[in-house]
Scaffold this active site. Structure first.
Site, PDB file in Angstrom:
ATOM      1  N   SER A 183       0.827  -1.197   0.000  1.00 23.71           N
ATOM      2  CA  SER A 183       0.000   0.000   0.000  1.00 23.71           C
ATOM      3  C   SER A 183       0.873   1.265   0.000  1.00 23.71           C
ATOM      4  O   SER A 183       1.696   1.425  -0.899  1.00 23.71           O
ATOM      5  CB  SER A 183      -0.947  -0.053   1.208  1.00 23.71           C
ATOM      6  OG  SER A 183      -1.905   0.961   1.133  1.00 23.71           O
ATOM      7  N   ASP A 337      -9.944  -3.066  -5.611  1.00 22.49           N
ATOM      8  CA  ASP A 337      -9.026  -2.117  -4.976  1.00 22.49           C
ATOM      9  C   ASP A 337      -8.942  -0.856  -5.831  1.00 22.49           C
ATOM     10  O   ASP A 337      -8.712  -0.941  -7.041  1.00 22.49           O
ATOM     11  CB  ASP A 337      -7.643  -2.799  -4.878  1.00 22.49           C
ATOM     12  CG  ASP A 337      -6.594  -1.925  -4.224  1.00 22.49           C
ATOM     13  OD1 ASP A 337      -6.911  -0.796  -3.801  1.00 22.49           O
ATOM     14  OD2 ASP A 337      -5.437  -2.381  -4.141  1.00 22.49           O
ATOM     15  N   HIS A 367      -7.934  -4.411  -1.031  1.00 22.67           N
ATOM     16  CA  HIS A 367      -6.830  -3.654  -0.458  1.00 22.67           C
ATOM     17  C   HIS A 367      -6.663  -3.958   1.036  1.00 22.67           C
ATOM     18  O   HIS A 367      -7.643  -4.034   1.761  1.00 22.67           O
ATOM     19  CB  HIS A 367      -7.078  -2.158  -0.657  1.00 22.67           C
ATOM     20  CG  HIS A 367      -5.842  -1.335  -0.484  1.00 22.67           C
ATOM     21  ND1 HIS A 367      -4.977  -1.080  -1.519  1.00 22.67           N
ATOM     22  CD2 HIS A 367      -5.312  -0.744   0.601  1.00 22.67           C
ATOM     23  CE1 HIS A 367      -3.977  -0.349  -1.077  1.00 22.67           C
ATOM     24  NE2 HIS A 367      -4.155  -0.123   0.207  1.00 22.67           N
TER      25      HIS A 367
END
Ligand SMILES: *[C@@H]1O[C@H](CO)[C@@H](O)[C@H](O)[C@H]1NC(C)=O
Length: 395
Positions: A183, A337, A367
């Site tokens: 991320s 995501d 995610h």
């Protein structure tokens, strides 16, 4: 009961609470663990929107664990050039130098730490299975600190580690070092890997960059994945934009402009070809989406907060001539995501530039998988297995 068990229990209770909290249901997606995740995301978004990150942050401390050595791995907290890091060294004797993974945690540049239970578990597992030295770095967080502080903390710690005497101290093979992150940590990993290429002070080259559902660009927040997953747990579009804009500035003008995708000034128009999803995405991800020419925003905004056009914030803005020199890449994207297309476009641009890429696209992925093992055992273990297995073969 150890600290770690308490943390897992707390996470579990939180999830259970969310499952039984009725929340508006207006989206329907074929996700395996839809309800709890959706609830959690709504709850998180609510807390952040109405109470701010500062309310949220103290609670995260309950999900952190102290450095605790285990059967196979010695865990210590130390500092690399003023940046606090957590280091995992296998107990097993090794006749040869060890491999090493420099890990950067996620959390939107706002939350998270190396001590966060999920990252601590992942790092220990990585060190144990690869018989590798894992350095899990911290960095100062937004909104107290903005770009470039996060980037520079990570970069300084990595440079400190990549010195000959430090690698010798840890018994690390300088030819077998990976940088990895998920991320926002994937964003920082991609950024530092690029930055190292131009750094005359660093002689050592990374062998691998591993980017797990990374966020890689700020120019276009209406890619197909941003559109299709705008309300998707764990990272709805509004939260993603809040994270990104907070990384740059506390001025809410940037966030508002980003929400309408009108934050890029006309002077930056040539950059759009680097993130043009119409030409960079595989056909199957384009379905039902029509590419519209960008709508430009105020030049004033970009003058005040130039960070969002900086390649260190948006690694997709690097020229092909720069990408060419990047190391072997492992990149994970998740179907559900918002930043999926960032990853897909980077895969395409890296391959076009001649960089070998292993692309792992998780059709049922969302995610934040690595941060929420209790929500999704199956996908979590599959991802961790594939990721560590790949590192074992390639590092
Ligand atoms: C994006 O790519 C499409 C072709 O796929 C092209 O028609 C369009 O002009 C491009 N836009 C930009 C801003 O590069």
């Amino acid at each position: 009961m150890g600290r770690r068990s308490w943390c897992l229990l707390l996470l579990g209770v939180l999830v259970a609470y969310c499952i039984y909290t009725p929340l508006p249901e207006n989206i329907e997606e074929p996700m395996p663990i839809n309800t709890p995740l959706k609830a959690l995301a709504h709850l998180a978004t609510f807390l952040v929107e109405f109470l701010g990150f500062d309310f949220f942050k103290p609670m995260m401390i309950f999900l952190e664990v102290p450095p605790t050595s285990h059967k196979n791995v010695i865990v210590t907290d130390t500092k690399f050039n003023n940046t606090p890091v957590r280091v995992y060294v296998p107990r097993r004797k090794s006749d040869t130098l060890r491999r090493s993974v420099f890990y950067i945690h996620g959390g939107g540049w706002v939350l998270g730490s190396a001590a966060f239970i999920s990252y601590d578990l992942l790092s220990e597992r990585t060190a144990d299975r690869l018989n590798a030295v894992v350095v899990s770095t911290n960095y100062r967080l937004a909104p107290k600190y903005h770009f470039p502080v996060q980037f520079e903390d990570v970069y300084d710690a990595l440079k400190w580690f990549l010195r000959k005497n430090i690698l010798e101290e840890y018994g690390v093979d300088p030819g077998r070092i990976a940088v990895s992150g998920d991320s926002a940590g994937g964003n920082l990993a991609a950024a530092v890997a690029q930055q190292l290429l131009d750094d005359p002070d660093v002689k050592i080259r990374l062998k691998i960059q591993s980017l797990i559902y990374p966020a890689l660009q700020t120019l276009d927040v209406e890619t197909p994945s941003y559109q299709d997953n705008a309300h998707m747990p764990v990272l709805p579009k509004s939260l993603a934009i809040r994270f990104y804009s907070n990384y740059i500035t506390s001025d809410s003008a940037l966030r508002k402009a980003m929400m309408s995708n009108q934050h890029v000034p006309v002077e930056a128009a040539p950059l759009f070809k680097l993130v043009n999803w119409s030409s960079l995405l595989p056909e199957r991800f384009l379905k039902g989406h029509v590419y519209k020419a960008p709508t430009f925003g105020s030049s004033e905004l970009a003058r005040k907060h130039p960070g969002f056009l900086d390649v260190r914030v948006a690694p997709l803005l690097a020229a092909d001539s720069k990408l060419r020199d990047l190391p072997l890449t492992y990149l994970v994207t998740c179907q559900y995501d918002v930043v999926r297309d960032d990853g897909l476009m980077y895969v395409r641009r890296l391959r076009d530039a001649g960089v070998p890429v292993t692309h792992n696209h998780l059709e049922d992925g969302f995610h934040g998988i690595l941060s929420f093992p209790v929500l999704s055992f199956k996908i979590y273990y599959r991802l961790v297995d594939e990721y560590i297995g790949w590192l074992d073969e390639n590092l």
